[in-house]
Scaffold this motif. Sequence first.
Motif, PDB file in Angstrom:
ATOM      1  N   PHE A 197       0.827  -1.204   0.000  1.00 31.29           N
ATOM      2  CA  PHE A 197       0.000   0.000   0.000  1.00 31.29           C
ATOM      3  C   PHE A 197       0.865   1.258   0.000  1.00 31.29           C
ATOM      4  O   PHE A 197       0.501   2.273  -0.597  1.00 31.29           O
ATOM      5  N   ASN A 198       2.006   1.176   0.651  1.00 32.38           N
ATOM      6  CA  ASN A 198       2.853   2.356   0.767  1.00 32.38           C
ATOM      7  C   ASN A 198       3.706   2.620  -0.476  1.00 32.38           C
ATOM      8  O   ASN A 198       4.320   3.676  -0.585  1.00 32.38           O
ATOM      9  N   ARG A 199       3.745   1.638  -1.386  1.00 33.41           N
ATOM     10  CA  ARG A 199       4.469   1.872  -2.639  1.00 33.41           C
ATOM     11  C   ARG A 199       3.525   2.529  -3.630  1.00 33.41           C
ATOM     12  O   ARG A 199       2.313   2.427  -3.511  1.00 33.41           O
ATOM     13  N   THR A 200       4.098   3.189  -4.654  1.00 33.57           N
ATOM     14  CA  THR A 200       3.245   3.766  -5.682  1.00 33.57           C
ATOM     15  C   THR A 200       2.830   2.668  -6.656  1.00 33.57           C
ATOM     16  O   THR A 200       3.441   1.597  -6.693  1.00 33.57           O
ATOM     17  N   ALA A 201       1.788   2.958  -7.429  1.00 33.27           N
ATOM     18  CA  ALA A 201       1.263   1.946  -8.352  1.00 33.27           C
ATOM     19  C   ALA A 201       2.313   1.539  -9.379  1.00 33.27           C
ATOM     20  O   ALA A 201       2.390   0.378  -9.781  1.00 33.27           O
ATOM     21  N   GLU A 202       3.157   2.498  -9.802  1.00 33.01           N
ATOM     22  CA  GLU A 202       4.185   2.186 -10.796  1.00 33.01           C
ATOM     23  C   GLU A 202       5.208   1.222 -10.214  1.00 33.01           C
ATOM     24  O   GLU A 202       5.798   0.410 -10.904  1.00 33.01           O
ATOM     25  N   ASP A 203       5.361   1.309  -8.909  1.00 31.19           N
ATOM     26  CA  ASP A 203       6.377   0.523  -8.221  1.00 31.19           C
ATOM     27  C   ASP A 203       5.794  -0.814  -7.748  1.00 31.19           C
ATOM     28  O   ASP A 203       6.391  -1.512  -6.934  1.00 31.19           O
ATOM     29  N   GLY A 204       4.630  -1.148  -8.246  1.00 30.73           N
ATOM     30  CA  GLY A 204       4.013  -2.405  -7.833  1.00 30.73           C
ATOM     31  C   GLY A 204       3.156  -2.273  -6.583  1.00 30.73           C
ATOM     32  O   GLY A 204       2.816  -3.265  -5.954  1.00 30.73           O
ATOM     33  N   GLY A 205       2.821  -1.038  -6.238  1.00 27.59           N
ATOM     34  CA  GLY A 205       1.999  -0.829  -5.056  1.00 27.59           C
ATOM     35  C   GLY A 205       0.522  -0.944  -5.369  1.00 27.59           C
ATOM     36  O   GLY A 205       0.134  -1.136  -6.521  1.00 27.59           O
ATOM     37  N   VAL A 206      -0.312  -0.852  -4.350  1.00 24.62           N
ATOM     38  CA  VAL A 206      -1.757  -0.945  -4.550  1.00 24.62           C
ATOM     39  C   VAL A 206      -2.443   0.266  -3.921  1.00 24.62           C
ATOM     40  O   VAL A 206      -1.901   0.902  -3.021  1.00 24.62           O
ATOM     41  N   ASP A 207      -3.633   0.588  -4.431  1.00 23.15           N
ATOM     42  CA  ASP A 207      -4.383   1.737  -3.925  1.00 23.15           C
ATOM     43  C   ASP A 207      -5.524   1.320  -3.005  1.00 23.15           C
ATOM     44  O   ASP A 207      -6.052   2.116  -2.247  1.00 23.15           O
ATOM     45  N   GLU A 208      -5.937   0.072  -3.153  1.00 19.97           N
ATOM     46  CA  GLU A 208      -7.051  -0.413  -2.340  1.00 19.97           C
ATOM     47  C   GLU A 208      -6.699  -1.794  -1.823  1.00 19.97           C
ATOM     48  O   GLU A 208      -5.886  -2.485  -2.422  1.00 19.97           O
ATOM     49  N   ILE A 209      -7.314  -2.172  -0.712  1.00 16.82           N
ATOM     50  CA  ILE A 209      -7.141  -3.537  -0.228  1.00 16.82           C
ATOM     51  C   ILE A 209      -8.525  -4.123   0.053  1.00 16.82           C
ATOM     52  O   ILE A 209      -9.328  -3.529   0.776  1.00 16.82           O
ATOM     53  N   HIS A 210      -8.791  -5.255  -0.581  1.00 15.21           N
ATOM     54  CA  HIS A 210     -10.056  -5.955  -0.363  1.00 15.21           C
ATOM     55  C   HIS A 210      -9.762  -7.281   0.324  1.00 15.21           C
ATOM     56  O   HIS A 210      -8.683  -7.831   0.164  1.00 15.21           O
ATOM     57  N   ILE A 211     -10.749  -7.782   1.025  1.00 15.14           N
ATOM     58  CA  ILE A 211     -10.564  -9.087   1.656  1.00 15.14           C
ATOM     59  C   ILE A 211     -11.763  -9.965   1.296  1.00 15.14           C
ATOM     60  O   ILE A 211     -12.897  -9.504   1.287  1.00 15.14           O
ATOM     61  N   VAL A 212     -11.456 -11.213   0.922  1.00 12.66           N
ATOM     62  CA  VAL A 212     -12.507 -12.178   0.611  1.00 12.66           C
ATOM     63  C   VAL A 212     -12.400 -13.292   1.640  1.00 12.66           C
ATOM     64  O   VAL A 212     -11.367 -13.952   1.728  1.00 12.66           O
ATOM     65  N   TYR A 213     -13.422 -13.463   2.425  1.00 12.82           N
ATOM     66  CA  TYR A 213     -13.392 -14.545   3.412  1.00 12.82           C
ATOM     67  C   TYR A 213     -14.813 -15.004   3.701  1.00 12.82           C
ATOM     68  O   TYR A 213     -15.772 -14.455   3.157  1.00 12.82           O
ATOM     69  N   THR A 214     -14.934 -16.037   4.531  1.00 12.86           N
ATOM     70  CA  THR A 214     -16.240 -16.590   4.830  1.00 12.86           C
ATOM     71  C   THR A 214     -16.698 -16.100   6.193  1.00 12.86           C
ATOM     72  O   THR A 214     -16.046 -16.369   7.195  1.00 12.86           O
ATOM     73  N   GLU A 215     -17.786 -15.384   6.192  1.00 13.62           N
ATOM     74  CA  GLU A 215     -18.316 -14.872   7.458  1.00 13.62           C
ATOM     75  C   GLU A 215     -19.026 -15.989   8.196  1.00 13.62           C
ATOM     76  O   GLU A 215     -19.742 -16.782   7.601  1.00 13.62           O
ATOM     77  N   PHE A 216     -18.835 -16.005   9.485  1.00 15.01           N
ATOM     78  CA  PHE A 216     -19.503 -17.016  10.299  1.00 15.01           C
ATOM     79  C   PHE A 216     -20.798 -16.422  10.831  1.00 15.01           C
ATOM     80  O   PHE A 216     -20.782 -15.552  11.691  1.00 15.01           O
ATOM     81  N   VAL A 217     -21.919 -16.864  10.266  1.00  9.12           N
ATOM     82  CA  VAL A 217     -23.206 -16.344  10.728  1.00  9.12           C
ATOM     83  C   VAL A 217     -23.732 -17.211  11.854  1.00  9.12           C
ATOM     84  O   VAL A 217     -24.075 -16.739  12.931  1.00  9.12           O
ATOM     85  N   SER A 218     -23.800 -18.503  11.589  1.00  7.22           N
ATOM     86  CA  SER A 218     -24.205 -19.450  12.630  1.00  7.22           C
ATOM     87  C   SER A 218     -23.587 -20.791  12.264  1.00  7.22           C
ATOM     88  O   SER A 218     -22.903 -20.917  11.256  1.00  7.22           O
ATOM     89  N   MET A 219     -23.871 -21.817  13.083  1.00 10.04           N
ATOM     90  CA  MET A 219     -23.341 -23.143  12.805  1.00 10.04           C
ATOM     91  C   MET A 219     -23.794 -23.620  11.423  1.00 10.04           C
ATOM     92  O   MET A 219     -23.092 -24.374  10.761  1.00 10.04           O
ATOM     93  N   LEU A 220     -24.999 -23.199  11.005  1.00  8.84           N
ATOM     94  CA  LEU A 220     -25.543 -23.708   9.747  1.00  8.84           C
ATOM     95  C   LEU A 220     -25.259 -22.789   8.575  1.00  8.84           C
ATOM     96  O   LEU A 220     -25.274 -23.216   7.438  1.00  8.84           O
TER      97      LEU A 220
END
Lengths: 134, 303
Positions: free
Chosen positions: B162-185
């Motif tokens: 994130f701290n690098r510039t985009a030209e330097d291989g940096g990123v502007d945003e960070i997303h996360i994909v994971y599984t939310e635990f709602v309940s046992m089912l």
Amino acid sequence: MTVQVELVVPDGQVWSGNARMVIAKTLDGDIGILGSHPPVLGILAEGSVVEILDPEEGSSAQGGMRIAVRSGFLSVHDDRVSILARDAEIGSQVDRATVQSRLDAALGEMGPGEEEPAEVKYSRALLRAAGDRS
Amino acid sequence: MAGQLRAIRQRIRGVQSIAKITRAQELIAASRIIKAQQRVRDAGPYARELTQAVEAVVSQSANIDHPLVREPENPQRAAILILSSDRGFAGGYNSNVMREAQGLRARLRERGVEPVTYVSGTKGITWHRFRGVETAGSWHGFSEAPRHENAEEITQTLFEAFNRTAEDGGVDEIHIVYTEFVSMLTQNAAVHRIIPLVIEETTEEPVSGPIPLYEFEPSPQAVLDALLPWYVESRIYQALLEAAASEIASRRRAMKSATDNANDLLEEFTREANKARQAEITQEISEIVGGADALAESVAGKE
């Protein structure tokens, strides 16, 4: 007059209870918190020791506990003191031999004049909390 | 005939041993799920206090200008952190996460943003390697029981990008994909953007009562500087813990239905085996009777 203290780390609450006074070191310097303290939110100095004094009269040497904190912050409001630390250990539970050997190893790797990394500061804080006066 | 019976018995033995394995997996998962849920709950106070502190600083300083909350004007690259499991036997757990990640990648590309993938969990790593999708970073070995150090390590890597510039291989945003635990089912694969953080203006009172008028040591800006990275770290830790609980819960469910299926099959095969055995016996009897008849006829013929 007591304050209610809570020590929280990412994995849960480490300790909670009442205290007469809490002494901590923020980036600005030492801060002592008694009852009715105005709300404060302060960042704790890296590798510092937080002292929690028992509700009964007496100095920290007799009754109280010392907690080593790697990094974190302290928030005070309505006579409640929350200490949030990314890593913390209660002084009496520190395994001094392990920490000392870890510290020695880290110091050995360091070149002269380098600033001490957070890990070294934390090791020192652990030893201080455990009772060393170094 | 006898061959058929033998084949069925062999299959019964096979299904029996599968059922034993899945049953054991189910029991293991069932015993671990309590612990995993407990860890999600234990992590709550820290995340809550941290959120409240961030809210307090943000609500009391008029203008927030921090890289972590600044909406990039022209985002070029976005990091995606995908949390998958180390082991299989978890039903659709991993494929759901991968599907969400694919969707996110497509949406980012539509906006003209280049996705950069970071993966945690062996299954996710092999998924990407198999399809030739490049990953910028990967971690494994802790999907079922993540520790805070793991979150620290991941956060550090993402922050460096994130701290690098985009030209330097940096990123502007960070997303996360994971599984939310709602309940046992119920566990849902979900996508969240963690950086930049969204600041919402609201006139509503916070649930925990009005925010006290804090004094900040050393200064609101310095406090925010320290808090925001910890906040992001805590969000990632929370996601790791939830993903672990979801993984174990879906493994338990998948293994339970596998065991049930195996037991249904066993019942069917047992019935078939009995039928085959009965058919064998019936044939034998009819052969004997037929033989006896023939014998009796030949004896009668001689007399």
